[in-house]
Design a protein around this motif. Structure first.
Motif, PDB file in Angstrom:
ATOM      1  N   VAL A   1       0.835  -1.203   0.000  1.00  0.00           N
ATOM      2  CA  VAL A   1       0.000   0.000   0.000  1.00  0.00           C
ATOM      3  C   VAL A   1       0.870   1.253   0.000  1.00  0.00           C
ATOM      4  O   VAL A   1       0.612   2.225  -0.728  1.00  0.00           O
ATOM      5  N   ALA A   2       1.926   1.258   0.829  1.00  0.00           N
ATOM      6  CA  ALA A   2       2.797   2.424   0.912  1.00  0.00           C
ATOM      7  C   ALA A   2       3.463   2.713  -0.432  1.00  0.00           C
ATOM      8  O   ALA A   2       3.517   3.866  -0.881  1.00  0.00           O
ATOM      9  N   MET A   3       3.969   1.656  -1.093  1.00  0.00           N
ATOM     10  CA  MET A   3       4.623   1.857  -2.386  1.00  0.00           C
ATOM     11  C   MET A   3       3.620   2.311  -3.451  1.00  0.00           C
ATOM     12  O   MET A   3       3.957   3.099  -4.338  1.00  0.00           O
ATOM     13  N   THR A   4       2.390   1.815  -3.362  1.00  0.00           N
ATOM     14  CA  THR A   4       1.364   2.259  -4.302  1.00  0.00           C
ATOM     15  C   THR A   4       1.050   3.740  -4.101  1.00  0.00           C
ATOM     16  O   THR A   4       0.893   4.497  -5.061  1.00  0.00           O
ATOM     17  N   LEU A   5       0.973   4.178  -2.846  1.00  0.00           N
ATOM     18  CA  LEU A   5       0.713   5.585  -2.559  1.00  0.00           C
ATOM     19  C   LEU A   5       1.863   6.470  -3.038  1.00  0.00           C
ATOM     20  O   LEU A   5       1.643   7.579  -3.543  1.00  0.00           O
ATOM     21  N   VAL A   6       3.102   5.984  -2.894  1.00  0.00           N
ATOM     22  CA  VAL A   6       4.270   6.782  -3.273  1.00  0.00           C
ATOM     23  C   VAL A   6       4.410   6.863  -4.789  1.00  0.00           C
ATOM     24  O   VAL A   6       4.690   7.935  -5.348  1.00  0.00           O
ATOM     25  N   THR A   7       4.247   5.715  -5.468  1.00  0.00           N
ATOM     26  CA  THR A   7       4.509   5.650  -6.910  1.00  0.00           C
ATOM     27  C   THR A   7       3.259   5.813  -7.761  1.00  0.00           C
ATOM     28  O   THR A   7       3.351   6.111  -8.951  1.00  0.00           O
ATOM     29  N   GLY A   8       2.090   5.577  -7.182  1.00  0.00           N
ATOM     30  CA  GLY A   8       0.864   5.601  -7.964  1.00  0.00           C
ATOM     31  C   GLY A   8       0.671   4.367  -8.825  1.00  0.00           C
ATOM     32  O   GLY A   8      -0.271   4.285  -9.623  1.00  0.00           O
TER      33      GLY A   8
END
Length: 306
Positions: A180-187
């Motif tokens: 989730v964190a990487m999705t929020l950071v990278t989109g």
């Protein structure tokens, strides 16, 4: 006492998982995160598993009857095996399917972006409490064994099941949080899919370990080496010269079957042999209280040698 500890650990895990499943489901509905959906199903499966363990424990306490003369103690093993199947199918395979679907059609988290992070952090706290309860309840039974040895050798299935489920849940939460964190950071929604896939693989591995261990218990495991030694020592006494051979088998976590051929003096009368057998049974039950079913066959050592 061991069963009471198991029940406390199961109730703690059940309470935590119900709350976690609901919060994760709300987070999925708000954000569309596949990791949150996989974690919600994971917690839902765990809640069902804890209910199964409680039902198995209750049914195992039924008294023996003519159709089941050795009782129903193995129902606890059966329900633990069903838990492994539920964890594999409803938890692991669903998470892998959801990861494949999200990878094929990735999308970021566009709304309520803070919700999954807050929910996952809260879930870590609740799962940590559940895991701590299972560790505390397992500690007296584990003794000096490693955790791996305890899980592999435990005759009561509930605590190992809860330990593995809670450990898997904590690792799964870390994977979900990372995705989730990487999705929020990278989109890029593929990070969310990767976290979901990690959860699926983890659940499948835990399910396989549980199924292997509970299968062994269902087939009928002997007592541990220490318990066998105590039984053999207790059998020898007045009227019993030695133990020719000894067999043990768990009828349930708290009930042990003992069958032994014992050497008695050649000149002993039938009354002497009967008294020796009665005394030997009392010594065994004093040394190993779970040895509730005992069959002893008197014999002569030289007859066996021939």
């Amino acid at each position: 006492m061991a069963h009471e500890g198991s029940s406390r650990a199961i109730v703690a895990a059940l309470s935590a998982n119900i709350g976690i499943a609901l919060t994760k489901l709300v987070a999925f509905l708000l954000t569309g995160s596949s990791a949150m959906l996989a974690e919600s199903v994971h917690s839902l499966a765990d809640s069902g598993n804890q209910l199964l363990l409680l039902v198995g424990g209750r049914r195992a306490r039924r008294a023996a009857d003519p159709s089941h003369p050795f009782g129903y103690g193995r129902e606890r093993y059966l329900y633990a095996f069903i838990v492994s199947i539920v964890l594999f199918s409803l938890g692991g395979l669903f998470a892998l399917y959801e990861a494949w679907h999200k990878w094929a059609e990735p999308h970021g988290i566009d709304s309520w972006q803070w919700v999954p992070v807050v929910v996952l952090l809260a879930a870590v706290g609740m799962e940590g409490y559940s895991f701590r309860t299972a560790v505390v309840e397992s500690a007296p039974l584990r003794g000096t064994q490693s955790w791996v040895a305890f899980i592999r050798g435990a005759k009561a299935p509930e605590l190992p099941v809860v330990l593995l489920e809670d450990f898997g849940a904590l690792v799964g939460l870390v994977l979900a949080l990372g995705g989730v964190a990487m999705t929020l950071v990278t989109g890029d929604g593929r990070w969310d899919a990767a976290g979901t896939a990690g959860i699926g693989v983890l659940l499948v591995i835990i399910a396989v370990v549980l199924s292997v261990e509970t299968r062994s218990l269902l087939l009928g495991e002997s007592a541990t080496g220490d318990v066998v030694d105590r039984i053999q020592t207790a059998l020898i006494g007045p009227g019993v010269s030695s133990v020719i051979h000894l067999r043990t088998m768990h009828l349930g976590p708290d009930e042990l079957l003992v069958a032994a051929k014992i050497e008695v003096p050649g000149a002993a009368t039938a009354a002497d042999v009967a008294q020796a057998i009665d005394d030997a049974e009392q010594r065994v039950r004093a040394a190993v209280p779970i040895a509730q079913v005992i069959y002893l066959e008197p014999d002569l050592r030289r007859a066996v040698a021939r």
